[in-house]
Design an enzyme around this catalytic site. Structure first.
Site, PDB file in Angstrom:
ATOM      1  CB  SER A 235      -0.875  -0.034   1.311  1.00 35.97           C
ATOM      2  OG  SER A 235      -1.566   1.390   1.325  1.00 35.97           O
TER       3      SER A 235
ATOM      4  CE  LYS B 152      -1.854  -4.543   2.966  1.00 30.04           C
ATOM      5  NZ  LYS B 152      -2.101  -5.855   2.314  1.00 30.04           N
TER       6      LYS B 152
ATOM      7  CE1 TYR C  29      -4.243  -1.820   4.646  1.00 36.41           C
ATOM      8  CE2 TYR C  29      -3.998   0.449   3.854  1.00 36.41           C
ATOM      9  CZ  TYR C  29      -4.071  -0.846   3.596  1.00 36.41           C
ATOM     10  OH  TYR C  29      -3.861  -1.255   2.101  1.00 36.41           O
TER      11      TYR C  29
END
Length: 290
Positions: free
Chosen positions: A72, A100, A96
């Site tokens: 990401s 990643k 999040y």
């Protein structure tokens, strides 16, 4: 034969690998919403990180040595630099993004331990759109966490108005700017990545983006053109974990593979609307009766 398993279930993963001769893996399985990750961070670490650890363990046990990882752009975090290339430092600003980045570090450590591994991490910028046929698209469970599916559900009357989180960012119109990429370009990027896994071993990182940014209000204006009627929206406070601008420098993947995106924002919005118009209530519904 299709099999369904949770990556956190090691026994189920072993059963899948034992039943098939698997030499390559595309690892998409993760939760992916910035705002949600600030509300349920432990679930994000459990699913995204534990799942990746278990997948790598299963691959090493069963001789699978090639993987394309869904990473990401959120890894870059808040930075004044535009556009961002793969050598820019990581500064993940939400759970999040941190999951990643941690997964990329796991992959790097696995490659150091198992030098026969070949791993490509694709840092997506913001995928939107749908298949041009209108038959394959995004059908989130519950209230959408991402901007375009939310717009689409407002357009078909499932939701009343679009929340725009923040209009005071240091951007031309005050709303967040993102590099949106068509999901079909993302899919094609994975196809090409599979073809290049054997180019070299170890971990390689590539951005997938267009190199062009659009604000939330610019995206809304383009989607409104596709729909043909105004979409109500309301400015709200900034959302935790968001950053002002994320735009890709896609030069590395073009230099390495001769690959670039081919679809613009107009196509992204038109294809997303076609899917939503044909499936107003998602996959549970057929074409509209009107």
């Amino acid at each position: 034969m299709k099999r369904q398993a949770d990556l956190r279930d090691r026994a189920a993963l072993d059963a899948v690998f034992a039943a098939h001769e698997i030499d390559s893996v595309i690892h998409f399985a993760a939760k992916k919403a910035v705002g949600e990750s600030t509300r349920i961070p432990l679930e994000y670490y459990d699913i995204n990180v534990t799942g990746t650890v278990n997948l790598l363990l299963a691959m090493t046990r069963h001789g699978a040595r090639r993987v394309v990882f869904s990473s990401s752009c959120s890894i870059y975090g808040e930075t004044p630099k535009v556009p961002l290339d793969e050598d820019d430092p990581a500064a993940p600003a939400n759970p999040y993004a941190r999951t990643k980045y941690l997964c990329e570090q796991l992959l790097a450590d696995a490659c150091a331990r198992y030098p026969e591994l070949s791993v490509i991490a694709l840092r997506y910028f913001n995928p939107i759109g749908a298949h041009p046929s209108g038959e394959i698209g995004e059908d989130p469970t519950g209230v959408p966490n991402n901007v375009l599916p939310y717009m689409a559900q407002v357009a078909v009357g499932r939701l009343t108005e679009l929340p725009v989180f923040g209009d005071d960012y240091p951007t031309p119109d005050g709303t967040g700017v993102r590099d949106y990429i068509h999901v079909s370009d993302v899919a094609d990027g994975h196809r090409v990545a599979l073809d290049h896994l054997d180019d070299e071993q170890g971990l390689r990182v590539f951005n997938l983006g267009t190199g062009t940014g659009a604000s939330v209000l610019e995206l809304l204006a383009e989607f409104t053109k596709a729909v043909g009627t105004p979409i109500p929206y309301r400015i709200q406070a900034r959302r935790a974990g968001d950053v002002p601008t994320l735009i890709a420098d896609p030069g590395r993947v073009e230099r390495a593979w001769g690959w670039r995106t081919t679809r613009d924002l107009t196509a992204m919005c038109a294809d997303a609307w076609r899917f939503q118009r044909l499936h107003p209530n998602g996959y549970s519904s057929g074409p509209p009766t009107v």
